[in-house]
Design a protein around this motif. Structure first.
Motif, PDB file in Angstrom:
ATOM      1  N   ALA A 330      43.934  18.909  27.627  1.00 43.98           N
ATOM      2  CA  ALA A 330      44.853  19.029  28.770  1.00 43.98           C
ATOM      3  C   ALA A 330      45.468  17.687  29.142  1.00 43.98           C
ATOM      4  N   LYS A 331      44.686  16.622  29.058  1.00 43.99           N
ATOM      5  CA  LYS A 331      45.211  15.287  29.377  1.00 43.99           C
ATOM      6  C   LYS A 331      46.357  14.926  28.441  1.00 43.99           C
ATOM      7  N   HIS A 332      46.192  15.205  27.143  1.00 42.13           N
ATOM      8  CA  HIS A 332      47.245  14.898  26.171  1.00 42.13           C
ATOM      9  C   HIS A 332      48.486  15.760  26.421  1.00 42.13           C
ATOM     10  N   ALA A 333      48.267  16.993  26.849  1.00 43.85           N
ATOM     11  CA  ALA A 333      49.397  17.855  27.189  1.00 43.85           C
ATOM     12  C   ALA A 333      50.184  17.279  28.356  1.00 43.85           C
ATOM     13  N   MET A 334      49.473  16.768  29.356  1.00 50.91           N
ATOM     14  CA  MET A 334      50.131  16.184  30.519  1.00 50.91           C
ATOM     15  C   MET A 334      50.911  14.930  30.141  1.00 50.91           C
ATOM     16  N   LEU A 335      50.331  14.093  29.290  1.00 49.06           N
ATOM     17  CA  LEU A 335      51.023  12.888  28.849  1.00 49.06           C
ATOM     18  C   LEU A 335      52.255  13.225  28.014  1.00 49.06           C
ATOM     19  N   TYR A 336      52.143  14.260  27.193  1.00 48.42           N
ATOM     20  CA  TYR A 336      53.296  14.696  26.393  1.00 48.42           C
ATOM     21  C   TYR A 336      54.412  15.179  27.303  1.00 48.42           C
ATOM     22  N   LEU A 337      54.088  15.948  28.329  1.00 50.55           N
ATOM     23  CA  LEU A 337      55.106  16.399  29.283  1.00 50.55           C
ATOM     24  C   LEU A 337      55.770  15.206  29.950  1.00 50.55           C
ATOM     25  N   GLU A 338      54.959  14.245  30.371  1.00 50.41           N
ATOM     26  CA  GLU A 338      55.493  13.066  31.055  1.00 50.41           C
ATOM     27  C   GLU A 338      56.452  12.286  30.172  1.00 50.41           C
ATOM     28  N   SER A 339      56.235  12.312  28.850  1.00 51.24           N
ATOM     29  CA  SER A 339      57.078  11.564  27.924  1.00 51.24           C
ATOM     30  C   SER A 339      58.490  12.124  27.823  1.00 51.24           C
ATOM     31  N   GLY A 340      58.658  13.406  28.176  1.00 50.22           N
ATOM     32  CA  GLY A 340      59.984  14.011  28.165  1.00 50.22           C
ATOM     33  C   GLY A 340      60.483  14.453  26.808  1.00 50.22           C
ATOM     34  N   GLY A 341      59.613  14.538  25.825  1.00 47.96           N
ATOM     35  CA  GLY A 341      60.061  14.922  24.493  1.00 47.96           C
ATOM     36  C   GLY A 341      60.174  16.415  24.272  1.00 47.96           C
ATOM     37  N   HIS A 342      59.825  17.202  25.252  1.00 55.54           N
ATOM     38  CA  HIS A 342      59.759  18.658  25.086  1.00 55.54           C
ATOM     39  C   HIS A 342      61.092  19.326  25.393  1.00 55.54           C
ATOM     40  N   ILE A 343      61.213  20.583  24.970  1.00 57.64           N
ATOM     41  CA  ILE A 343      62.296  21.460  25.405  1.00 57.64           C
ATOM     42  C   ILE A 343      61.647  22.765  25.846  1.00 57.64           C
ATOM     43  N   GLY A 344      61.934  23.194  27.044  1.00 53.93           N
ATOM     44  CA  GLY A 344      61.236  24.349  27.590  1.00 53.93           C
ATOM     45  C   GLY A 344      59.921  23.919  28.208  1.00 53.93           C
ATOM     46  N   LYS A 345      58.834  24.651  27.918  1.00 56.70           N
ATOM     47  CA  LYS A 345      57.579  24.463  28.636  1.00 56.70           C
ATOM     48  C   LYS A 345      56.431  24.025  27.733  1.00 56.70           C
ATOM     49  N   VAL A 346      55.534  23.239  28.335  1.00 56.69           N
ATOM     50  CA  VAL A 346      54.295  22.808  27.696  1.00 56.69           C
ATOM     51  C   VAL A 346      53.152  23.616  28.311  1.00 56.69           C
ATOM     52  N   VAL A 347      52.303  24.179  27.462  1.00 54.46           N
ATOM     53  CA  VAL A 347      51.272  25.115  27.909  1.00 54.46           C
ATOM     54  C   VAL A 347      49.892  24.636  27.469  1.00 54.46           C
ATOM     55  N   VAL A 348      48.905  24.872  28.327  1.00 53.82           N
ATOM     56  CA  VAL A 348      47.498  24.651  27.986  1.00 53.82           C
ATOM     57  C   VAL A 348      46.834  26.014  27.847  1.00 53.82           C
ATOM     58  N   ARG A 349      46.248  26.267  26.677  1.00 52.22           N
ATOM     59  CA  ARG A 349      45.527  27.521  26.459  1.00 52.22           C
ATOM     60  C   ARG A 349      44.094  27.338  26.961  1.00 52.22           C
ATOM     61  N   VAL A 350      43.742  28.013  28.038  1.00 52.27           N
ATOM     62  CA  VAL A 350      42.434  27.844  28.660  1.00 52.27           C
ATOM     63  C   VAL A 350      41.380  28.695  27.967  1.00 52.27           C
ATOM     64  N   ALA A 351      41.724  29.954  27.667  1.00 51.42           N
ATOM     65  CA  ALA A 351      40.764  30.862  27.040  1.00 51.42           C
ATOM     66  C   ALA A 351      41.506  31.903  26.247  1.00 51.42           C
ATOM     67  N   ASN A 352      40.847  32.504  25.290  1.00 52.10           N
ATOM     68  CA  ASN A 352      41.395  33.601  24.531  1.00 52.10           C
ATOM     69  C   ASN A 352      41.030  34.928  25.182  1.00 52.10           C
ATOM     70  N   PRO A 353      41.873  35.942  25.028  1.00 53.38           N
ATOM     71  CA  PRO A 353      41.605  37.224  25.679  1.00 53.38           C
ATOM     72  C   PRO A 353      40.242  37.820  25.344  1.00 53.38           C
ATOM     73  N   GLN A 354      39.756  37.583  24.128  1.00 51.70           N
ATOM     74  CA  GLN A 354      38.491  38.190  23.737  1.00 51.70           C
ATOM     75  C   GLN A 354      37.298  37.585  24.482  1.00 51.70           C
ATOM     76  N   THR A 355      37.528  36.434  25.177  1.00 47.34           N
ATOM     77  CA  THR A 355      36.438  35.822  25.933  1.00 47.34           C
ATOM     78  C   THR A 355      36.320  36.403  27.330  1.00 47.34           C
ATOM     79  N   VAL A 356      37.265  37.239  27.735  1.00 48.84           N
ATOM     80  CA  VAL A 356      37.226  37.819  29.082  1.00 48.84           C
ATOM     81  C   VAL A 356      36.115  38.870  29.141  1.00 48.84           C
ATOM     82  N   PRO A 357      35.200  38.731  30.119  1.00 51.23           N
ATOM     83  CA  PRO A 357      34.111  39.714  30.211  1.00 51.23           C
ATOM     84  C   PRO A 357      34.604  41.084  30.618  1.00 51.23           C
TER      85      PRO A 357
END
Length: 357
Positions: A330-357
């Motif tokens: 997540a920290k690297h994702a935030m730094l990448y967003l701050e750098s401004g190199g993206h187009i559209g959105k930067v996303v952090v994948r927290v969990a996969n659907p199969q992990t939902v109880p």
């Protein structure tokens, strides 16, 4: 559960810690968070630079950042009637802003400052602070919408009644840059048949914007007097709507190329909070010159969010996700967003659907 926390002392100091899974109370639900999208606001929060209003002041204690999430309800508290276990939901930014103009008291319900945010495994929400995810959207696509999508939608439609959005090629919209709000605005404008002009300092990004449906592109680095080009494109009329994300270095030019009677949505300040010389503008003169409405847009209410999602569902709009980072990065994702190199959105994948109880 795992969660990321900041003391608002720099993105590089963002850390991960563990804690107990919360339990929903009366009229609350517990959400397993699957994906989180990042906003420029989040970088300011982590850097201790966000402070537009007294109600968002913080004591710099550990704060979970971020406001935009897609998740699944895993537990329902007593007297909660809106949602059921298994429902896929999105967060609203200012949780108590349900309809109409935002009020000062709504500012204290903002996720990711002053309230704890969503960069965590689980979070409890009041049942009114969520909206339903359109089934066709992936978790990563859906989580991009609470701030970027709603801000763009509100910028265009805040003067219109619910259910009567702006449509038609008689209207021209000017979008500044290719960040989350501007790209969401491009996709919304395309779905509503507006004529679209977009600016960027990158020809590569402009080509991507063209592929998404932009009618006209302007490189503001090679064409610093882009406001004149906007007037040329519109045969002197100017843009009916401008999503103003630049700030100090762009606002005066926006005033010069907005249509008579048009609207400038003041959304951001990516170019800074004052120009290089520290000059101030006489906004009265500039606004009167073309009878302009300048409106600050702090996202939008829940009912506008739901209205926007109906358009997304009807037109099957696919939000633009630049990149997806795992939760541990997540920290690297935030730094990448701050750098401004993206187009559209930067996303952090927290969990996969199969992990939902």
């Amino acid at each position: 559960m795992k969660q990321c926390v900041t003391r608002q002392d720099g993105i590089k100091n963002l850390k991960q810690e563990t804690g107990p899974v919360p339990k929903p109370g009366d009229e609350e639900v517990l959400v397993k968070i699957l994906a989180v999208s990042l906003n420029y606001r989040d970088t300011e929060v982590c850097n201790g630079e966000y402070g537009h209003h007294k109600s968002v002041e913080s004591d710099k204690s550990n704060l979970v950042p971020c406001s935009d999430m897609c998740g699944t309800i895993v537990s329902v508290g007593s007297n909660a009637t809106i949602w059921k276990t298994g429902d896929r939901v999105l967060s609203t930014f200012n949780q108590t802003h349900l309809s109409g103009q935002i009020l000062e008291e709504n500012m204290s319900s903002g996720l990711g400052l002053p309230l704890q945010g969503v960069l965590t495994d689980y979070r409890v929400f009041p049942e009114y602070g969520l909206v339903k995810v359109p089934n066709y959207l992936s978790d990563e696509e859906a989580c991009t919408l609470p701030i970027a999508g709603v801000t763009a939608w509100t910028s265009i439609n805040w003067m219109r009644p619910i259910g009567d959005p702006v449509t038609g090629s008689d209207f021209t919209i000017l979008l500044q840059g290719t960040g989350g709000v501007s790209i969401a605005g491009l996709q919304i404008a395309k779905a509503c048949d507006l004529r679209i002009i977009i600016t960027s300092s990158s020809d590569k990004k402009l080509e991507q914007a063209k592929a998404l449906g932009a009618d006209h592109t302007i490189n503001y680095k090679t064409n610093p007097d882009w406001q004149n080009t906007v007037l040329e494109i519109t045969n002197g009329k100017g843009a009916d709507f401008i999503i103003e994300t630049g700030g100090a270095l762009t606002l005066a030019k926006s005033f010069e190329c907005v249509a008579f009677g048009g609207c400038i949505a003041a959304v951001g300040y990516l170019s800074g909070k004052e120009d290089a010389e520290g000059n101030r503008m006489n906004t009265n003169v500039l606004a009167l010159k073309r009878n302009v409405t300048l409106k600050g847009i702090l996202n939008g209410p829940r009912d506008r969010f739901e209205e926007m999602l109906r358009l997304y569902e009807e037109k099957k709009i696919q939000p633009v996700v630049d990149s997806v980072f795992p939760f541990d990065e997540a920290k690297h994702a935030m730094l990448y967003l701050e750098s401004g190199g993206h187009i559209g959105k930067v996303v952090v994948r927290v969990a996969n659907p199969q992990t939902v109880p």
